[in-house]
Design a protein around this motif. Structure first.
Motif, PDB file in Angstrom:
ATOM      1  N   MET A 150       0.830  -1.204   0.000  1.00 41.53           N
ATOM      2  CA  MET A 150       0.000   0.000   0.000  1.00 41.53           C
ATOM      3  C   MET A 150       0.866   1.256   0.000  1.00 41.53           C
ATOM      4  O   MET A 150       2.000   1.244   0.506  1.00 41.53           O
ATOM      5  CB  MET A 150      -0.923   0.003   1.208  1.00 41.53           C
ATOM      6  N   ALA A 151       0.289   2.319  -0.527  1.00 37.90           N
ATOM      7  CA  ALA A 151       0.989   3.609  -0.495  1.00 37.90           C
ATOM      8  C   ALA A 151       0.909   4.174   0.922  1.00 37.90           C
ATOM      9  O   ALA A 151       0.236   3.609   1.800  1.00 37.90           O
ATOM     10  CB  ALA A 151       0.353   4.556  -1.493  1.00 37.90           C
ATOM     11  N   ALA A 152       1.557   5.305   1.117  1.00 40.08           N
ATOM     12  CA  ALA A 152       1.630   5.883   2.463  1.00 40.08           C
ATOM     13  C   ALA A 152       0.254   6.237   3.022  1.00 40.08           C
ATOM     14  O   ALA A 152       0.078   6.315   4.243  1.00 40.08           O
ATOM     15  CB  ALA A 152       2.528   7.114   2.436  1.00 40.08           C
ATOM     16  N   ASP A 153      -0.739   6.436   2.135  1.00 35.58           N
ATOM     17  CA  ASP A 153      -2.072   6.791   2.641  1.00 35.58           C
ATOM     18  C   ASP A 153      -2.791   5.569   3.236  1.00 35.58           C
ATOM     19  O   ASP A 153      -3.858   5.703   3.844  1.00 35.58           O
ATOM     20  CB  ASP A 153      -2.919   7.427   1.533  1.00 35.58           C
ATOM     21  N   GLY A 154      -2.223   4.386   3.040  1.00 36.44           N
ATOM     22  CA  GLY A 154      -2.828   3.180   3.606  1.00 36.44           C
ATOM     23  C   GLY A 154      -4.043   2.703   2.840  1.00 36.44           C
ATOM     24  O   GLY A 154      -4.709   1.763   3.261  1.00 36.44           O
ATOM     25  N   LYS A 155      -4.353   3.360   1.720  1.00 31.80           N
ATOM     26  CA  LYS A 155      -5.552   2.993   0.952  1.00 31.80           C
ATOM     27  C   LYS A 155      -5.219   2.575  -0.483  1.00 31.80           C
ATOM     28  O   LYS A 155      -5.768   1.605  -0.993  1.00 31.80           O
ATOM     29  CB  LYS A 155      -6.528   4.175   0.919  1.00 31.80           C
ATOM     30  N   THR A 156      -4.329   3.351  -1.104  1.00 27.23           N
ATOM     31  CA  THR A 156      -4.001   3.068  -2.500  1.00 27.23           C
ATOM     32  C   THR A 156      -3.124   1.821  -2.583  1.00 27.23           C
ATOM     33  O   THR A 156      -2.094   1.735  -1.902  1.00 27.23           O
ATOM     34  CB  THR A 156      -3.243   4.260  -3.126  1.00 27.23           C
ATOM     35  N   ILE A 157      -3.542   0.883  -3.415  1.00 25.54           N
ATOM     36  CA  ILE A 157      -2.789  -0.382  -3.524  1.00 25.54           C
ATOM     37  C   ILE A 157      -1.769  -0.242  -4.658  1.00 25.54           C
ATOM     38  O   ILE A 157      -2.129  -0.011  -5.814  1.00 25.54           O
ATOM     39  CB  ILE A 157      -3.757  -1.551  -3.759  1.00 25.54           C
ATOM     40  N   VAL A 158      -0.506  -0.355  -4.286  1.00 25.17           N
ATOM     41  CA  VAL A 158       0.582  -0.127  -5.255  1.00 25.17           C
ATOM     42  C   VAL A 158       1.491  -1.361  -5.321  1.00 25.17           C
ATOM     43  O   VAL A 158       2.691  -1.229  -5.535  1.00 25.17           O
ATOM     44  CB  VAL A 158       1.395   1.127  -4.860  1.00 25.17           C
ATOM     45  N   PHE A 159       0.883  -2.522  -5.116  1.00 26.23           N
ATOM     46  CA  PHE A 159       1.686  -3.749  -5.091  1.00 26.23           C
ATOM     47  C   PHE A 159       2.401  -3.980  -6.428  1.00 26.23           C
ATOM     48  O   PHE A 159       3.585  -4.308  -6.465  1.00 26.23           O
ATOM     49  CB  PHE A 159       0.761  -4.927  -4.763  1.00 26.23           C
ATOM     50  N   ALA A 174       3.764   0.647   2.959  1.00 28.34           N
ATOM     51  CA  ALA A 174       4.266   1.891   3.501  1.00 28.34           C
ATOM     52  C   ALA A 174       3.187   2.708   4.209  1.00 28.34           C
ATOM     53  O   ALA A 174       3.437   3.808   4.665  1.00 28.34           O
ATOM     54  CB  ALA A 174       4.861   2.714   2.360  1.00 28.34           C
ATOM     55  N   GLY A 175       1.994   2.141   4.314  1.00 25.26           N
ATOM     56  CA  GLY A 175       0.939   2.851   5.015  1.00 25.26           C
ATOM     57  C   GLY A 175       0.891   2.407   6.466  1.00 25.26           C
ATOM     58  O   GLY A 175       1.703   1.580   6.899  1.00 25.26           O
ATOM     59  N   PRO A 176      -0.065   2.936   7.212  1.00 24.38           N
ATOM     60  CA  PRO A 176      -0.217   2.493   8.600  1.00 24.38           C
ATOM     61  C   PRO A 176      -0.825   1.091   8.630  1.00 24.38           C
ATOM     62  O   PRO A 176      -1.538   0.707   7.691  1.00 24.38           O
ATOM     63  CB  PRO A 176      -1.185   3.525   9.184  1.00 24.38           C
ATOM     64  N   PRO A 177      -0.564   0.336   9.662  1.00 22.18           N
ATOM     65  CA  PRO A 177      -1.174  -1.000   9.748  1.00 22.18           C
ATOM     66  C   PRO A 177      -2.703  -0.873   9.769  1.00 22.18           C
ATOM     67  O   PRO A 177      -3.247   0.043  10.374  1.00 22.18           O
ATOM     68  CB  PRO A 177      -0.674  -1.540  11.093  1.00 22.18           C
ATOM     69  N   ASN A 178      -3.361  -1.733   9.058  1.00 24.70           N
ATOM     70  CA  ASN A 178      -4.829  -1.727   9.087  1.00 24.70           C
ATOM     71  C   ASN A 178      -5.332  -3.147   8.855  1.00 24.70           C
ATOM     72  O   ASN A 178      -4.552  -4.071   8.666  1.00 24.70           O
ATOM     73  CB  ASN A 178      -5.399  -0.753   8.044  1.00 24.70           C
ATOM     74  N   GLU A 179      -6.647  -3.277   8.876  1.00 25.28           N
ATOM     75  CA  GLU A 179      -7.227  -4.607   8.776  1.00 25.28           C
ATOM     76  C   GLU A 179      -6.924  -5.248   7.422  1.00 25.28           C
ATOM     77  O   GLU A 179      -6.733  -6.460   7.326  1.00 25.28           O
ATOM     78  CB  GLU A 179      -8.740  -4.529   9.002  1.00 25.28           C
TER      79      GLU A 179
END
Lengths: 279, 425
Positions: B205-214, B377-382
């Protein structure tokens, strides 16, 4: 002279080879358990592995008996398996008698429902069963485990005994009833002695099922005081650390009771199986 | 007959023993050391005694904790406090099953030297800490220095050096699988593929924790490196495709692999059983990736404490956590675990001889401080936890290594899988 197929040398060699393969297939894991349990931890990890211990040691058994709670788990397994077996055989016998000898509405449905209950996978049942046991206040206790195990051993025993009792002529019951026996007396004094081999087989299978059960033991017991062998063994596998020596020693000990019981009851087992209980 | 039945039921009843609910129930993940589990149990009992209550500690194996928690929450009888791995924290936090532990955190922050902040990330939700790390879990690179020296090379510091060293050792010892990298779908493999991808500068994920940049050039380059060493160089054992978490331990401990990535459990086995190999072992940092985006992609995790919202005594459960984190007791616990857990207090690494006086642990502090947590690179999330549980990254790996799917196609498949998981989140 006519030479029978069974006396032909090629046939005999093939038979011996087939039996040898089956024996190796069946006994190799047990052999490996025993041999590993007699090795040092270092030798267990030796490469190439040794087929026979270079240094015999009973250290793993010493640790299992002296420094773990395994003796308690063994006792718990024994109590749960015996309790389950007795209850399952008694309830199963009564249920099978009712289904084979009494006429009542829905008898066929009950018989089929028993099979359906046995076929339900434990993974589907563990949460509802947890709720029930929680309500009864028997979670994390041996009684809780016995009750949980009865959910699959009773249908199993009942279904097996239905098959067995159907092979026993009803003439025996009728003769006893004419002599003045009530239904319970018929069951205890006439049918149970006749069905003894079948009961032994059913008891053996129930004992083995309870002894080997893993999922419910893992979910329904928390404390060491209520743990059985199967759930206790998991405690010897800590993440990526497997204490193989202790695991194998514990397995070797766990195999022993079932092995002894089967050897002792071998005669009944063959008789019971061939007489119709699991036809 | 009636009397027999009664005796049977009585017998079964007696087996139950007293069903006595504890005043405080704490569930702990089984550690890697039976003595440590017993020690924490003693601490819970001592805490209970100090409060005049009956406190119970239950050790739960990691492979059943999800099932047990599911059943306990469903039954409305969860433990007051429980441990879980950091990858699962957001699952329970996201469902509103835990309470904020900010007040406990404020107390443990007061310990001189503070705590490793990076490990708090996985327990944060809505700006509040709902889970607190109780240890730092790192996986250094174990290297057989004698075998490296034998081929006239040094302990590798980059992935390209790692490849070269492993090839040289493999050439010298053809019977080995020099690089014991787990390429199955086990938890170890999930961690190791992240090490590689993060090192190359790839992320999920990007730094925003939402955009998937795999699906990025960096991620593709990382998988290409793995494909080259596995399929072309053949320096990773074929069996590693099906290893469980103990596979690389066994490979290193039996001398079949010269380099593996693993938590220090291998170190403790060597201490107890193989001093010769221990003397020829170093625990090094994860290799650095190539190019300007290359970093030391060390993944770190933690075991986390949670206090359940359903607890009837949340304040008591929090007091237990304060008791646990009290530096004197905490240090005793860490020492009891024998170094498998790195303390959350950085200063303690310098104070405990097990770490400070042991050259084998020279890199631990840096590894603990500079690691990436899941969700990088984003915050940990579910979603990060879901990607981990669904084995997406290792499935991509297996598509490449087993199905021989082209790297680009496999990574593109992984991107779609993660996007699907994100939609269902």
């Amino acid at each position: 002279m006519i030479v029978g197929r069974r006396s032909r040398p090629l046939y005999r060699v093939g038979l011996v080879l087939a039996i040898a393969v089956l024996l190796i297939w069946s006994l190799a894991p047990i052999y490996w358990i025993l041999v590993t349990s007699l090795k040092t931890e270092k030798e267990i990890y030796a490469y190439p592995p040794t087929a026979w211990p270079e240094t015999f040691t009973l250290m793993q058994y010493g640790i299992v008996f002296g420094r773990t709670r395994f003796p308690l788990f063994l006792r718990n397994s024994m109590m749960v398996a015996i309790g389950t077996t007795i209850a399952a055989v008694v309830i199963g016998t009564l249920a099978a008698y009712a289904i084979t000898r009494m006429r009542f509405v829905g008898r066929a449905i009950v018989a089929r429902a028993i099979v359906a209950a046995y076929l339900l996978p434990p993974a589907l049942l563990f949460i509802p069963l947890f709720l029930v046991l929680q309500q009864f206040g028997v979670i994390d206790s041996l009684t809780g485990l016995v009750l949980a195990y009865l959910t699959f051993t009773v249908p199993f025993c009942t279904w097996m005994l239905i098959g067995y009792l159907r092979t026993v002529p009803t003439d025996l019951d009728e003769a006893a009833r004419i002599d003045g026996a009530n239904r319970m007396q018929v069951l205890i004094h006439v049918l149970v002695p006749v069905a003894a081999p079948g009961l032994v087989v059913v008891a053996l299978f129930a004992f083995t099922q309870a002894w080997n059960e893993f999922l419910y033991a893992l979910i329904f017991t928390y404390s060491e005081a209520a743990r059985t062998i199967t759930s206790g063994l998991v405690g010897m596998m800590m993440g990526d650390v497997f204490i193989w020596g202790q695991v194998m020693a514990a397995c070797a000990i766990a195999i022993a009771p079932v092995l002894v019981i089967y050897l002792a009851a071998q005669k009944y087992l063959v008789e019971g199986l061939t007489a119709g209980s699991v036809k | 007959m009636r009397s027999r039945l009664a005796a049977l039921l009585l017998g079964l009843g007696l087996m139950a023993g007293p069903v006595e609910a504890a005043d405080l129930t704490v569930w702990g993940l089984q550690s890697f050391n039976q003595d440590a589990d017993a020690f924490i149990g003693e601490q819970v009992a001592a805490f209970g005694k100090s409060k005049g209550i009956n406190a119970e500690y239950v050790v739960v194996p990691a492979n059943v904790i999800n099932d047990r928690l599911a059943a306990a929450f469903q039954a409305g009888a969860p433990p007051d406090a429980f441990m879980h791995v950091s990858q699962k924290s957001q699952f329970y936090i996201g469902r509103g099953l835990t309470v904020s532990l900010d007040d406990v955190l404020a107390d443990i922050r007061k310990v001189p030297g503070g705590i490793f902040d990076v490990h708090l990330k996985t327990g944060i939700s809505g700006g509040q800490s709902h889970a607190l790390p109780l240890e730092v879990d790192i996986s250094p690179m174990f290297v057989r220095t004698d075998l490296v020296a034998e081929v006239g090379m040094k302990v590798p510091t980059t992935w390209d050096e790692l490849r070269a060293v492993s090839k040289a050792i493999q050439a010298k010892h053809p019977q080995m699988g020099a690089l014991g990298m787990t390429v199955s779908t086990s938890a170890d493999a999930e961690g190791q593929i992240r090490n590689l991808i993060w090192s190359y500068g790839g992320t999920v994920m990007a730094a925003d924790g939402k955009t998937i940049v795999f699906d990025s050039p960096e991620t593709r380059a990382a998988y290409q490196w793995l494909a080259d060493v596995f399929l072309t160089d053949r320096i990773i054992p074929r069996a590693a495709l099906t290893w469980d978490d103990s596979g690389n331990n066994v490979a290193y401990q039996t001398g079949r692999s010269a380099i593996v990535f693993n938590p220090p459990s291998i170190y403790y086995w060597l201490v107890a059983n193989d001093p010769k190999t221990l003397a020829n072992t170093v625990m090094a940092a994860i290799p650095r990736g190539p190019g300007p985006k290359g970093v030391v992609g060390n993944t770190v995790g933690s075991w986390m404490w949670h206090v359940t919202k359903a607890s009837k005594r949340p304040d008591l459960a929090k007091d237990w956590l304060r008791w646990f984190y009290e530096p004197g007791r905490y240090r005793a616990t860490i020492e009891k675990v024998g170094g498998r857990w790195v303390p959350i207090y950085p200063a303690m690494i310098d104070q405990i001889p097990l770490f400070s006086a042991n050259p084998a642990f020279a890199n631990l502090k840096a590894l603990a401080q500079e690691g990436f947590v899941d969700g990088h690179a984003g915050p940990p999330n579910e979603l990060a936890g879901k990607v981990f549980d669904a084995n997406v990254l290792t499935k991509v790996m297996q598509k490449i290594l087993v199905d021989k799917t082209a790297v680009g196609d496999a990574v593109a498949w992984g991107q779609k899988e993660i996007e699907t998981l994100a939609k269902s989140n």
